[in-house]
Design a protein around this motif. Structure first.
Motif, PDB file in Angstrom:
ATOM      1  N   MET A   1     -16.277  10.705  22.626  1.00 59.14           N
ATOM      2  CA  MET A   1     -17.027   9.473  22.856  1.00 59.14           C
ATOM      3  C   MET A   1     -17.638   8.953  21.563  1.00 59.14           C
ATOM      4  O   MET A   1     -17.638   7.746  21.299  1.00 59.14           O
ATOM      5  CB  MET A   1     -18.115   9.703  23.893  1.00 59.14           C
ATOM      6  N   LEU A   2     -18.145   9.861  20.718  1.00 53.36           N
ATOM      7  CA  LEU A   2     -18.685   9.442  19.420  1.00 53.36           C
ATOM      8  C   LEU A   2     -17.585   8.820  18.565  1.00 53.36           C
ATOM      9  O   LEU A   2     -17.825   7.842  17.855  1.00 53.36           O
ATOM     10  CB  LEU A   2     -19.325  10.619  18.688  1.00 53.36           C
ATOM     11  N   GLY A   3     -16.392   9.392  18.654  1.00 52.21           N
ATOM     12  CA  GLY A   3     -15.252   8.791  17.959  1.00 52.21           C
ATOM     13  C   GLY A   3     -15.042   7.355  18.401  1.00 52.21           C
ATOM     14  O   GLY A   3     -14.866   6.444  17.580  1.00 52.21           O
ATOM     15  N   ASP A   4     -15.107   7.125  19.717  1.00 51.63           N
ATOM     16  CA  ASP A   4     -14.953   5.766  20.262  1.00 51.63           C
ATOM     17  C   ASP A   4     -16.059   4.839  19.784  1.00 51.63           C
ATOM     18  O   ASP A   4     -15.815   3.672  19.465  1.00 51.63           O
ATOM     19  CB  ASP A   4     -14.951   5.801  21.792  1.00 51.63           C
ATOM     20  N   ILE A   5     -17.296   5.357  19.746  1.00 51.90           N
ATOM     21  CA  ILE A   5     -18.435   4.545  19.320  1.00 51.90           C
ATOM     22  C   ILE A   5     -18.266   4.096  17.873  1.00 51.90           C
ATOM     23  O   ILE A   5     -18.444   2.921  17.548  1.00 51.90           O
ATOM     24  CB  ILE A   5     -19.760   5.324  19.516  1.00 51.90           C
ATOM     25  N   TYR A   6     -17.910   5.044  16.994  1.00 47.42           N
ATOM     26  CA  TYR A   6     -17.733   4.698  15.579  1.00 47.42           C
ATOM     27  C   TYR A   6     -16.487   3.847  15.361  1.00 47.42           C
ATOM     28  O   TYR A   6     -16.481   2.952  14.513  1.00 47.42           O
ATOM     29  CB  TYR A   6     -17.691   5.956  14.711  1.00 47.42           C
ATOM     30  N   CYS A   7     -15.451   4.102  16.127  1.00 45.29           N
ATOM     31  CA  CYS A   7     -14.219   3.317  15.992  1.00 45.29           C
ATOM     32  C   CYS A   7     -14.447   1.857  16.392  1.00 45.29           C
ATOM     33  O   CYS A   7     -13.962   0.940  15.731  1.00 45.29           O
ATOM     34  CB  CYS A   7     -13.118   3.940  16.858  1.00 45.29           C
TER      35      CYS A   7
ATOM     36  N   VAL B   1     -23.383   0.784  16.353  1.00 42.28           N
ATOM     37  CA  VAL B   1     -23.421   1.339  14.991  1.00 42.28           C
ATOM     38  C   VAL B   1     -22.476   0.524  14.115  1.00 42.28           C
ATOM     39  O   VAL B   1     -21.648  -0.233  14.623  1.00 42.28           O
ATOM     40  CB  VAL B   1     -22.953   2.816  14.952  1.00 42.28           C
ATOM     41  N   LYS B   2     -22.595   0.736  12.822  1.00 44.78           N
ATOM     42  CA  LYS B   2     -21.646   0.103  11.917  1.00 44.78           C
ATOM     43  C   LYS B   2     -20.283   0.775  12.112  1.00 44.78           C
ATOM     44  O   LYS B   2     -20.194   2.004  12.173  1.00 44.78           O
ATOM     45  CB  LYS B   2     -22.120   0.279  10.468  1.00 44.78           C
ATOM     46  N   GLN B   3     -19.240  -0.040  12.251  1.00 43.83           N
ATOM     47  CA  GLN B   3     -17.897   0.520  12.453  1.00 43.83           C
ATOM     48  C   GLN B   3     -17.536   1.420  11.279  1.00 43.83           C
ATOM     49  O   GLN B   3     -17.733   1.063  10.125  1.00 43.83           O
ATOM     50  CB  GLN B   3     -16.876  -0.611  12.571  1.00 43.83           C
ATOM     51  N   ASP B   4     -17.056   2.613  11.591  1.00 49.11           N
ATOM     52  CA  ASP B   4     -16.750   3.595  10.551  1.00 49.11           C
ATOM     53  C   ASP B   4     -15.565   4.442  11.021  1.00 49.11           C
ATOM     54  O   ASP B   4     -15.732   5.410  11.764  1.00 49.11           O
ATOM     55  CB  ASP B   4     -17.987   4.471  10.296  1.00 49.11           C
TER      56      ASP B   4
ATOM     57  N   ALA C   1     -15.168   8.176  12.854  1.00 46.78           N
ATOM     58  CA  ALA C   1     -14.447   8.249  14.129  1.00 46.78           C
ATOM     59  C   ALA C   1     -13.399   9.356  14.067  1.00 46.78           C
ATOM     60  O   ALA C   1     -13.296  10.173  14.983  1.00 46.78           O
ATOM     61  CB  ALA C   1     -13.790   6.909  14.442  1.00 46.78           C
ATOM     62  N   VAL C   2     -12.655   9.396  12.966  1.00 44.07           N
ATOM     63  CA  VAL C   2     -11.618  10.423  12.796  1.00 44.07           C
ATOM     64  C   VAL C   2     -12.229  11.820  12.812  1.00 44.07           C
ATOM     65  O   VAL C   2     -11.690  12.743  13.438  1.00 44.07           O
ATOM     66  CB  VAL C   2     -10.809  10.189  11.496  1.00 44.07           C
ATOM     67  N   GLU C   3     -13.380  11.983  12.149  1.00 47.90           N
ATOM     68  CA  GLU C   3     -14.043  13.295  12.121  1.00 47.90           C
ATOM     69  C   GLU C   3     -14.352  13.787  13.536  1.00 47.90           C
ATOM     70  O   GLU C   3     -14.106  14.944  13.869  1.00 47.90           O
ATOM     71  CB  GLU C   3     -15.354  13.213  11.323  1.00 47.90           C
ATOM     72  N   TRP C   4     -14.909  12.889  14.365  1.00 49.36           N
ATOM     73  CA  TRP C   4     -15.277  13.288  15.722  1.00 49.36           C
ATOM     74  C   TRP C   4     -14.052  13.489  16.604  1.00 49.36           C
ATOM     75  O   TRP C   4     -13.991  14.448  17.387  1.00 49.36           O
ATOM     76  CB  TRP C   4     -16.245  12.283  16.336  1.00 49.36           C
ATOM     77  N   TYR C   5     -13.062  12.604  16.459  1.00 46.59           N
ATOM     78  CA  TYR C   5     -11.817  12.789  17.223  1.00 46.59           C
ATOM     79  C   TYR C   5     -11.173  14.132  16.873  1.00 46.59           C
ATOM     80  O   TYR C   5     -10.702  14.846  17.752  1.00 46.59           O
ATOM     81  CB  TYR C   5     -10.823  11.665  16.937  1.00 46.59           C
ATOM     82  N   ALA C   6     -11.176  14.457  15.582  1.00 45.34           N
ATOM     83  CA  ALA C   6     -10.536  15.700  15.130  1.00 45.34           C
ATOM     84  C   ALA C   6     -11.226  16.922  15.725  1.00 45.34           C
ATOM     85  O   ALA C   6     -10.553  17.881  16.140  1.00 45.34           O
ATOM     86  CB  ALA C   6     -10.528  15.766  13.604  1.00 45.34           C
ATOM     87  N   LEU C   7     -12.565  16.908  15.764  1.00 47.77           N
ATOM     88  CA  LEU C   7     -13.298  18.048  16.337  1.00 47.77           C
ATOM     89  C   LEU C   7     -12.936  18.262  17.800  1.00 47.77           C
ATOM     90  O   LEU C   7     -12.733  19.393  18.246  1.00 47.77           O
ATOM     91  CB  LEU C   7     -14.810  17.835  16.194  1.00 47.77           C
ATOM     92  N   ALA C   8     -12.855  17.160  18.555  1.00 52.45           N
ATOM     93  CA  ALA C   8     -12.488  17.272  19.972  1.00 52.45           C
ATOM     94  C   ALA C   8     -11.017  17.628  20.137  1.00 52.45           C
ATOM     95  O   ALA C   8     -10.647  18.430  20.993  1.00 52.45           O
ATOM     96  CB  ALA C   8     -12.807  15.967  20.693  1.00 52.45           C
ATOM     97  N   ALA C   9     -10.170  17.037  19.293  1.00 56.01           N
ATOM     98  CA  ALA C   9      -8.721  17.281  19.372  1.00 56.01           C
ATOM     99  C   ALA C   9      -8.389  18.744  19.097  1.00 56.01           C
ATOM    100  O   ALA C   9      -7.505  19.318  19.736  1.00 56.01           O
ATOM    101  CB  ALA C   9      -7.983  16.375  18.384  1.00 56.01           C
ATOM    102  N   GLU C  10      -9.113  19.344  18.170  1.00 52.39           N
ATOM    103  CA  GLU C  10      -8.869  20.754  17.836  1.00 52.39           C
ATOM    104  C   GLU C  10      -9.279  21.682  18.972  1.00 52.39           C
ATOM    105  O   GLU C  10      -8.869  22.840  19.017  1.00 52.39           O
ATOM    106  CB  GLU C  10      -9.589  21.112  16.531  1.00 52.39           C
ATOM    107  N   GLN C  11     -10.080  21.174  19.900  1.00 52.08           N
ATOM    108  CA  GLN C  11     -10.442  21.944  21.104  1.00 52.08           C
ATOM    109  C   GLN C  11      -9.495  21.628  22.261  1.00 52.08           C
ATOM    110  O   GLN C  11      -9.793  21.919  23.411  1.00 52.08           O
ATOM    111  CB  GLN C  11     -11.877  21.615  21.525  1.00 52.08           C
ATOM    112  N   GLU C  12      -8.365  20.999  21.933  1.00 51.03           N
ATOM    113  CA  GLU C  12      -7.307  20.680  22.899  1.00 51.03           C
ATOM    114  C   GLU C  12      -7.763  19.659  23.939  1.00 51.03           C
ATOM    115  O   GLU C  12      -7.324  19.696  25.095  1.00 51.03           O
ATOM    116  CB  GLU C  12      -6.779  21.961  23.562  1.00 51.03           C
TER     117      GLU C  12
END
Length: 198
Positions: free
Chosen positions: A135-141, A146-149, A153-164
């Motif tokens: 969700m944080l990835g979506d917020i930043y994306c 927040v300011k779009q970043d 977004a990639v950092e947060w997506y990656a953390l969740a993605a690595e948890q499958e």
């Protein structure tokens, strides 16, 4: 046999609950809330959740938050929902932190405050909650409050993605495909889409 087993469980939960043992009070609340082995009764569920919540039991505090938020067994009251959610969140419960963030984000029971919402979302995400990380990835994306970043977004997506977590794997694939927040990389895009599909 299942009926008899439910009766025995309820008997022991009640005995422990009446001795002010918070986990038993919470479990008894769960039985009444879901109608598990007893007739569903939100008023009775609320009573036992409150007993446990007043002793500082975070799970019961979250349940009280939900009952006040949804108006189940009690009149709907966002301010009370916010109060109980805050108590659980301050104990470090990641689901309560997430829900408290949502209440700040939507201005429910409290003045809308995106910065405060993000602070609570971060606390939940940093405990490894992959749903909140995504969700944080979506917020930043999307730059929602927040300011779009894209890099964040990639950092947060990656953390969740690595948890499958499949939705995050899919979103990470999109970021690699579009070269947003990362260098465009079709091989990485394919890798994450494949993992999500599996």
């Amino acid at each position: 046999m299942a009926k008899e087993w439910s009766r025995i469980i309820r008997k022991w939960y009640r005995e422990a609950a009446e001795q002010e043992y918070a986990p038993a009070q919470n479990n008894l609340g769960n039985m009444y809330y879901g109608g598990n082995g007893v007739k569903q009764d939100y008023t009775e569920a609320f009573k036992w959740y409150r007993e446990a919540a007043e002793q500082g039991y975070a799970e019961a505090q979250i349940s009280l938050r939900d009952m006040y938020y949804n108006g189940e067994g009690v009149e709907q009251d966002y301010a009370e929902a916010f109060k109980w959610c805050t108590l659980a969140a301050e104990q470090g419960n990641d689901m309560a932190q997430f829900m408290l963030g949502l209440m700040y984000y939507g201005g429910e029971g409290v003045k809308q405050d995106y910065a405060e919402a993000l602070e609570w979302f971060h606390k939940a995400a940093e405990q490894g909650n992959n749903f909140v990380q995504n969700m944080l990835g979506d917020i930043y994306c999307g730059g929602n409050g927040v300011k779009q970043d894209y890099a964040k977004a990639v950092e947060w997506y990656a953390l969740a993605a690595e948890q499958e977590y499949a939705p995050a794997q899919c979103r990470l694939g999109v970021m690699y495909y579009n070269g947003e927040g990362v260098e465009q990389n079709y091989a990485e895009d394919f890798k994450w889409y494949t993992l999500a599909a599996e």
